[in-house]
Write a protein that holds these residues in place. Structure first.
Motif, short mmCIF file in Angstrom:
data_model
loop_
_atom_site.label_atom_id
_atom_site.label_comp_id
_atom_site.label_asym_id
_atom_site.label_seq_id
_atom_site.Cartn_x
_atom_site.Cartn_y
_atom_site.Cartn_z
N VAL A 108 0.83 -1.20 0.00
CA VAL A 108 0.00 0.00 0.00
C VAL A 108 0.87 1.26 0.00
N SER A 109 0.23 2.38 -0.35
CA SER A 109 0.93 3.66 -0.39
C SER A 109 -0.08 4.78 -0.16
N THR A 110 0.38 5.88 0.38
CA THR A 110 -0.47 7.06 0.50
C THR A 110 -0.10 8.15 -0.49
N ASP A 111 1.02 7.97 -1.21
CA ASP A 111 1.42 8.98 -2.19
C ASP A 111 1.62 8.42 -3.60
N GLY A 112 1.41 7.12 -3.78
CA GLY A 112 1.60 6.51 -5.09
C GLY A 112 3.05 6.32 -5.47
N LEU A 113 3.97 6.62 -4.56
CA LEU A 113 5.40 6.55 -4.85
C LEU A 113 6.16 5.65 -3.88
N HIS A 114 5.77 5.66 -2.63
CA HIS A 114 6.48 4.90 -1.59
C HIS A 114 5.53 3.84 -1.04
N TRP A 115 5.95 2.58 -1.18
CA TRP A 115 5.06 1.45 -0.95
C TRP A 115 5.55 0.60 0.21
N GLN A 116 4.60 0.07 0.97
CA GLN A 116 4.91 -0.78 2.12
C GLN A 116 4.11 -2.08 2.02
N THR A 117 4.75 -3.16 2.43
CA THR A 117 4.15 -4.49 2.34
C THR A 117 3.15 -4.72 3.47
N LYS B 264 3.45 -11.96 3.56
CA LYS B 264 2.82 -13.26 3.29
C LYS B 264 1.61 -13.07 2.38
N ARG B 265 1.15 -14.16 1.78
CA ARG B 265 -0.05 -14.10 0.95
C ARG B 265 -1.23 -13.53 1.72
N VAL B 266 -2.10 -12.83 0.99
CA VAL B 266 -3.30 -12.30 1.63
C VAL B 266 -4.54 -13.13 1.29
N PHE B 267 -4.43 -14.03 0.31
CA PHE B 267 -5.57 -14.87 -0.08
C PHE B 267 -5.02 -16.09 -0.80
N ASP B 268 -5.05 -17.23 -0.14
CA ASP B 268 -4.39 -18.43 -0.66
C ASP B 268 -5.04 -19.01 -1.91
N ALA B 269 -6.33 -18.81 -2.08
CA ALA B 269 -7.03 -19.47 -3.19
C ALA B 269 -6.72 -18.83 -4.55
N TYR B 270 -6.26 -17.58 -4.53
CA TYR B 270 -6.04 -16.89 -5.81
C TYR B 270 -4.77 -17.38 -6.51
N GLN C 168 -5.31 -2.52 9.41
CA GLN C 168 -5.82 -3.14 10.63
C GLN C 168 -5.93 -4.65 10.47
N GLU C 169 -6.33 -5.10 9.29
CA GLU C 169 -6.50 -6.53 9.05
C GLU C 169 -5.17 -7.25 8.90
N PHE C 170 -4.25 -6.67 8.13
CA PHE C 170 -3.04 -7.39 7.74
C PHE C 170 -1.77 -6.89 8.43
N GLY C 171 -1.77 -5.66 8.92
CA GLY C 171 -0.53 -5.09 9.44
C GLY C 171 0.36 -4.61 8.31
N ILE C 172 1.27 -3.69 8.65
CA ILE C 172 2.09 -3.06 7.62
C ILE C 172 3.58 -3.23 7.95
N THR C 173 4.39 -3.39 6.91
CA THR C 173 5.83 -3.56 7.07
C THR C 173 6.54 -2.39 6.39
N THR C 174 7.41 -1.72 7.09
CA THR C 174 8.13 -0.57 6.54
C THR C 174 9.18 -1.04 5.56
N THR C 175 9.26 -0.36 4.39
CA THR C 175 10.27 -0.67 3.40
C THR C 175 11.62 -0.20 3.90
N ASN C 176 12.63 -1.08 3.84
CA ASN C 176 13.97 -0.72 4.27
C ASN C 176 14.77 -0.08 3.13
N GLU C 177 15.52 0.96 3.46
CA GLU C 177 16.38 1.62 2.49
C GLU C 177 17.78 1.67 3.03
N LYS C 178 18.76 1.75 2.10
CA LYS C 178 20.17 1.86 2.51
C LYS C 178 20.49 3.30 2.88
#
Length: 346
Positions: free
Chosen positions: A58-67, A72-78, A336-346
């Motif tokens: 997901v992203s709030t600016d369309g440029l910086h994205w977080q997992t 992990k998968r969000v829907f196993d059947a797909y 809230q459902e899945f939780g968010i992971t911050t993208t790591n940068e060098k």
């Protein structure tokens, strides 16, 4: 001696400018006190390690994205190349198939982007495609778009008509042609598939968008690049006055060669277009920027994982998928459902 001192000084100045200069920010962002038209974004994608399965960023600016979901998968059947569209009922629909050899396209439906349920199965009759007498039983990357003027969905995919042969695997890919079918509800479909373009070269990963009074087909030119076909394996755009064309020959490339899986989103202030595409196989993502789909486009700097150089970044190892705009409420619910992971940068 003086020349050496001058050269050393010039080197120091250039090095200082390089290290401390700040590139201009990309256009399309909101300024302080301004309300974003497009509040947040969802990137539904697969990964290099788990090809064909469903993940979210997901992203709030369309440029910086977080997992989401701790990667992990969000829907196993797909299974498939995820492509999501919002229908006239405000529900979301997603197309997929287990592989190119799968004869069926499965349509999934959700109202919250969290719980997906099977909506329908469509099995295109590839033996009855007008003007395409010998297609192979292959269905690649089905994609969806809802056309408001006609009140119909269009689903596109690519199907080849030649097998690869020893020494010429590209024969298969160059024979890909884009097919489509129309539907009012993604349960019943109108007739047999048809060819979308009348051009005699390969196209894949095609999706449609209507902007103002024009329709745009964003596509990958699937001919192998040579001196005599320099546009091969690039992202290009064709235009038409109506949903089904006829479409103009595609314009000049927006991406470098060996890019695919394009996806398009409007910027937060709704004045700029961000067109992402993958450098395959799973190397990185590129981004081209324009203020209208007719261009001109420029390529942004990013996805290097160096914060002083990147103007955009995505999680590592993301692959084919689609980006869509979502509301702040939908964004918050996903976190809230899945939780968010911050993208790591060098």
């Amino acid at each position: 001696m003086l020349n050496k001192v001058v050269l050393n000084f010039m080197f120091l100045v250039l090095f200082t400018v390089y290290c401390f200069s700040q590139q201009p920010d990309l256009p399309g962002q909101v300024v302080a006190g301004e309300q974003a038209t497009n509040q947040a974004y969802l990137f539904a994608h697969m990964t290099h390690q788990d090809y064909g399965r469903l993940y979210y960023s997901v992203s709030t600016d369309g440029l910086h994205w977080q997992t989401l979901n701790n990667g992990k998968r969000v829907f196993d059947a797909y299974q498939g190349h995820p492509d999501i569209v919002k229908g006239p009922d405000n529900a979301y629909y997603m197309a997929g198939n287990t592989s190119d050899a799968d004869p069926d396209i499965t349509i999934w439906k959700t109202t919250d982007l969290i719980t997906w349920k099977k909506h329908s199965t469509y099995t295109p009759n590839l033996k009855q495609v007008e003007g395409y007498p010998n297609p192979l039983q292959r269905i690649g990357a089905p994609k969806l778009y809802f056309d408001e003027p006609s009140g119909k969905f269009i689903m596109t995919w690519h199907t080849p008509h030649k097998e690869g042969i020893p020494g010429d695997g590209e024969r298969y890919w160059a024979s890909q042609r884009t097919l489509y079918v129309l539907s009012k509800d993604l349960k019943t479909f109108e007739g047999n598939p048809k060819m979308l373009f009348d051009w005699d070269f390969g196209t894949i990963d095609v999706f449609i968008r209507k902007i103002d009074n024009s329709y745009y087909a964003i596509l990958k030119d699937e001919t192998y690049p040579t001196l005599y076909w320099p546009t091969g394996k690039t992202v290009r755009i064709a235009r038409a006055k109506s949903l089904l064309g006829p479409y103009s020959l595609p314009e000049e490339p927006i991406s470098p060669n060996f890019r695919e899986a394009p996806t398009l989103i409007p910027s937060p202030n709704d004045k700029i277009w961000y067109l992402y595409y993958e450098q395959y196989p799973g190397v990185s993502y590129g981004l081209s920027v324009a203020d209208n789909l007719n261009g001109p486009w420029f390529q942004a700097s990013g996805y290097t994982f160096y914060s002083d150089w990147d103007k955009y970044n995505l999680p590592e190892h993301v692959r084919h998928g689609c980006m869509i705009t979502i509301s702040t409420k939908e964004y918050d619910n996903l976190i809230q459902e899945f939780g968010i992971t911050t993208t790591n940068e060098k």
